[in-house]
Motif scaffolding. Sequence first.
Motif, PDB file in Angstrom:
ATOM      1  N   ALA A 104     -36.412 -17.998  81.695  1.00  0.00           N
ATOM      2  CA  ALA A 104     -36.548 -19.071  82.578  1.00  0.00           C
ATOM      3  C   ALA A 104     -36.124 -20.467  81.746  1.00  0.00           C
ATOM      4  O   ALA A 104     -35.711 -21.177  82.323  1.00  0.00           O
ATOM      5  N   ILE A 105     -36.895 -20.786  80.725  1.00  0.00           N
ATOM      6  CA  ILE A 105     -36.853 -21.787  79.999  1.00  0.00           C
ATOM      7  C   ILE A 105     -35.452 -21.794  79.367  1.00  0.00           C
ATOM      8  O   ILE A 105     -34.924 -22.988  79.251  1.00  0.00           O
ATOM      9  N   GLY A 106     -34.778 -20.767  78.941  1.00  0.00           N
ATOM     10  CA  GLY A 106     -33.562 -20.857  78.172  1.00  0.00           C
ATOM     11  C   GLY A 106     -32.412 -21.208  79.229  1.00  0.00           C
ATOM     12  O   GLY A 106     -31.662 -21.860  78.921  1.00  0.00           O
ATOM     13  N   GLY A 107     -32.672 -21.411  80.556  1.00  0.00           N
ATOM     14  CA  GLY A 107     -31.651 -21.349  81.544  1.00  0.00           C
ATOM     15  C   GLY A 107     -31.782 -22.706  81.625  1.00  0.00           C
ATOM     16  O   GLY A 107     -30.829 -23.475  82.506  1.00  0.00           O
ATOM     17  N   ILE A 108     -32.534 -23.646  81.360  1.00  0.00           N
ATOM     18  CA  ILE A 108     -32.852 -25.099  81.592  1.00  0.00           C
ATOM     19  C   ILE A 108     -31.897 -25.839  81.096  1.00  0.00           C
ATOM     20  O   ILE A 108     -31.668 -25.660  79.806  1.00  0.00           O
ATOM     21  N   GLN A 109     -31.343 -26.820  81.674  1.00  0.00           N
ATOM     22  CA  GLN A 109     -30.222 -27.841  81.142  1.00  0.00           C
ATOM     23  C   GLN A 109     -30.975 -28.527  80.138  1.00  0.00           C
ATOM     24  O   GLN A 109     -31.699 -29.147  79.971  1.00  0.00           O
ATOM     25  N   GLY A 110     -30.085 -28.798  78.956  1.00  0.00           N
ATOM     26  CA  GLY A 110     -30.762 -29.424  77.540  1.00  0.00           C
ATOM     27  C   GLY A 110     -31.161 -28.531  76.709  1.00  0.00           C
ATOM     28  O   GLY A 110     -31.302 -29.393  75.529  1.00  0.00           O
ATOM     29  N   VAL A 111     -31.579 -27.493  76.998  1.00  0.00           N
ATOM     30  CA  VAL A 111     -32.144 -26.518  75.937  1.00  0.00           C
ATOM     31  C   VAL A 111     -31.198 -26.027  74.994  1.00  0.00           C
ATOM     32  O   VAL A 111     -30.201 -25.243  75.369  1.00  0.00           O
ATOM     33  N   TYR A 112     -31.229 -26.302  73.801  1.00  0.00           N
ATOM     34  CA  TYR A 112     -30.162 -25.765  72.688  1.00  0.00           C
ATOM     35  C   TYR A 112     -30.575 -24.472  72.262  1.00  0.00           C
ATOM     36  O   TYR A 112     -29.774 -23.209  72.271  1.00  0.00           O
ATOM     37  N   ALA A 113     -31.912 -24.110  71.804  1.00  0.00           N
ATOM     38  CA  ALA A 113     -32.168 -22.596  71.440  1.00  0.00           C
ATOM     39  C   ALA A 113     -33.876 -22.571  71.867  1.00  0.00           C
ATOM     40  O   ALA A 113     -34.484 -23.933  71.812  1.00  0.00           O
ATOM     41  N   ILE A 114     -34.245 -21.457  71.920  1.00  0.00           N
ATOM     42  CA  ILE A 114     -35.760 -21.305  71.966  1.00  0.00           C
ATOM     43  C   ILE A 114     -36.277 -20.166  71.233  1.00  0.00           C
ATOM     44  O   ILE A 114     -35.492 -19.231  70.783  1.00  0.00           O
ATOM     45  N   SER A 115     -37.121 -20.208  70.849  1.00  0.00           N
ATOM     46  CA  SER A 115     -38.122 -19.304  69.690  1.00  0.00           C
ATOM     47  C   SER A 115     -39.502 -19.110  70.499  1.00  0.00           C
ATOM     48  O   SER A 115     -40.381 -19.772  70.315  1.00  0.00           O
ATOM     49  N   PRO A 116     -39.628 -17.534  71.077  1.00  0.00           N
ATOM     50  CA  PRO A 116     -40.994 -17.238  71.193  1.00  0.00           C
ATOM     51  C   PRO A 116     -42.005 -16.899  70.077  1.00  0.00           C
ATOM     52  O   PRO A 116     -41.179 -16.691  69.098  1.00  0.00           O
ATOM     53  N   GLN A 117     -43.106 -17.317  70.198  1.00  0.00           N
ATOM     54  CA  GLN A 117     -44.151 -16.898  69.143  1.00  0.00           C
ATOM     55  C   GLN A 117     -45.525 -16.538  69.698  1.00  0.00           C
ATOM     56  O   GLN A 117     -45.849 -16.732  70.847  1.00  0.00           O
ATOM     57  N   PHE A 118     -46.070 -15.685  68.723  1.00  0.00           N
ATOM     58  CA  PHE A 118     -47.381 -14.959  69.293  1.00  0.00           C
ATOM     59  C   PHE A 118     -48.305 -15.373  68.368  1.00  0.00           C
ATOM     60  O   PHE A 118     -48.443 -14.853  67.094  1.00  0.00           O
ATOM     61  N   SER A 119     -49.135 -16.388  68.376  1.00  0.00           N
ATOM     62  CA  SER A 119     -50.076 -16.634  67.418  1.00  0.00           C
ATOM     63  C   SER A 119     -51.426 -15.983  67.787  1.00  0.00           C
ATOM     64  O   SER A 119     -52.022 -16.094  69.029  1.00  0.00           O
ATOM     65  N   PHE A 120     -52.342 -15.836  66.760  1.00  0.00           N
ATOM     66  CA  PHE A 120     -53.534 -14.962  67.035  1.00  0.00           C
ATOM     67  C   PHE A 120     -54.485 -15.339  65.769  1.00  0.00           C
ATOM     68  O   PHE A 120     -54.026 -15.589  64.721  1.00  0.00           O
TER      69      PHE A 120
END
Lengths: 226, 419
Positions: free
Chosen positions: B90-106
Amino acid sequence: MSRLIVRTVDLSKVYRRGKVSVLALRNVNLQIAAGEIAGIMGPSGSGKTTLLNLIGGLDKPTNGRIFVDGVDITALGERELADYRLKKVGFVFQFYNLIPTLTALENVEIPLALAGVPKNERRERALNLLKMVGLEDRAEHKPDELSGGEQQRVAIARALINNPSIVLADEPTGDLDSKSALALMNLIKDLNRRNGQTFIIVTHDPIVAERCTKIYTIRDGQIESA
Amino acid sequence: MFVWSIAVRNLRRRRLRTALTVSGIVVGISMMFILLSLVSGMESQARSMVRALGGADIIVSNSTSFRNGMGGPLGALPSPSTLDESIVDAIGGIQGVYAISPQFSFSCSINGRRITVYGVEPKSYEIVTGGLNIAEGRFLIENSNREIVLGKALMEFLNLTVGQTVSLNTGQEGREQTFNIVGVFETGMFFQEYAAYITLADAQNITGEYGLITQILVKCEDPSIVNDVASAISSTVPGVRVTTPTAVLQQANQMLNTLTMFFATIGLVALFAGSFGVVNTMMMSVTERTREIGILKAIGAKSYDIMKIFLAESLLIGLIGGGAGVAAGSILAYLFPTLTSGIFAIGISPFGMRNPFSGAAGRGWGSRATSAIIFTTPAITPINIIVCFSLGAFVGILAGLYPAWRASRMRPVEALRHV
């Protein structure tokens, strides 16, 4: 008759002191031949120093022309006039007028430095001249460590360093005792004979007058006799 | 050149006057120097803090910050709330987004020490953040299995070396796994190095939270649109909180710039006052040496030569003042932390230094840590030395211009008549 080195044509100088005008020189027509030791005499305020300053390019006349070696120096601009003073004439003043912070040697070097001569050559030529005026062992002394006669000889060396064709001296013995005055005049005669330089000396001093080749008397701004 | 000997000797002839004049410049320059060093100190601190935040323009997380559970009864650090992996698209489809990286912190313990572990996708993580500063070994690679990269401080604390294995324990039954240390990262900030990186898949595997993530790091096409993209994300994706570290950095930089301008102005005012001393001294020098100027002109000096002599003198005053000012400023900057210990750390918060960083560093870290860390030590940088030294020279020249011009304009006959 030998070549004329200085020729003035209807030379006049008016000083303005507030609203009063003082006529220092009026229509002076003076001719000095190359190689002369010309004495300019006359009472105080007669215009002697004014005449010397005009010939030396220190001041500009109100009227008239001054030809030095055929060049009309009254037509020169500020920079050219500075160049004229640097290379064509040498000045000797009554109170020596050395730069107090510099040594005798450095004082003699100044005109060469202004002319852009490299340091080594400057040193050598200045030392040679100090030797000629008999002061080689005083080279590293400051003016206040020298006697009046010695200072005046340094001033002569400085005046001669760029090989000028004319040396202008304003009361050069005015502040010297008679022994030093005599030594100075002998030096001038010697230099004149060896290098053929023209000396124009404003003076009151009979010791100087006796050793000039020609005397010009000035009174009330005019040359009286030649 | 005789211009310099004349200048030097005249300054020496009037030692006291020269010293007093120079000290006016010294005050201004040293003030300027210490203030600029202070700002440089803050800058380098800000930079190293922000570097560890990663180069992500936007961090998207769940709007409820923390949840309990994984830490157990002894849990030192609460764990962040999770998001479903599907919102990555969903976020990747937003205009102006170049790249995304999910992360899981714990939160997790390594050899008994509790730290924060980040599960990341190596490739996209490097694209979005520019990657970690690897001091030894390498970063994770795509599909690497049971590999871990640890912070330098943690490595030293646990006395580990690259190639060894460590055991990760989430505190839950049967959730203990062994990892190979493949690399060490360094941030320069001690507290940020008590962390570890593994792959996202490994993180989900060890926690059992398959298909879940805690943050999404976003890089925008252009830094100038970060705020627009951030608001687009929060309006299109429900239930998320959006933070913008680079905007925080920009904000901090802006504040530092304002601070620099403010301090530089104070320094300049002091310098300006000092320069009047130089003008005054030079005017006196010109008057005293009127006759000397006449002599020099009589023997052939041009106006330009006279100008050079006096400019050399005022330049020397400026150079000495600049040099001494930098030296005095360096000593003061060196002593500064001792002189003001603690005071400045508090004094700095009105400029907004503490708040943005405590907020940005809140990625699993208490904001208490930051206020203790922002304790500014002035940084003596070559740039500041050059700037302050040349400023001294410049002020010298500037203050000497008018007196030198006056000197050069003198008529020889009148100057010679001067006693």
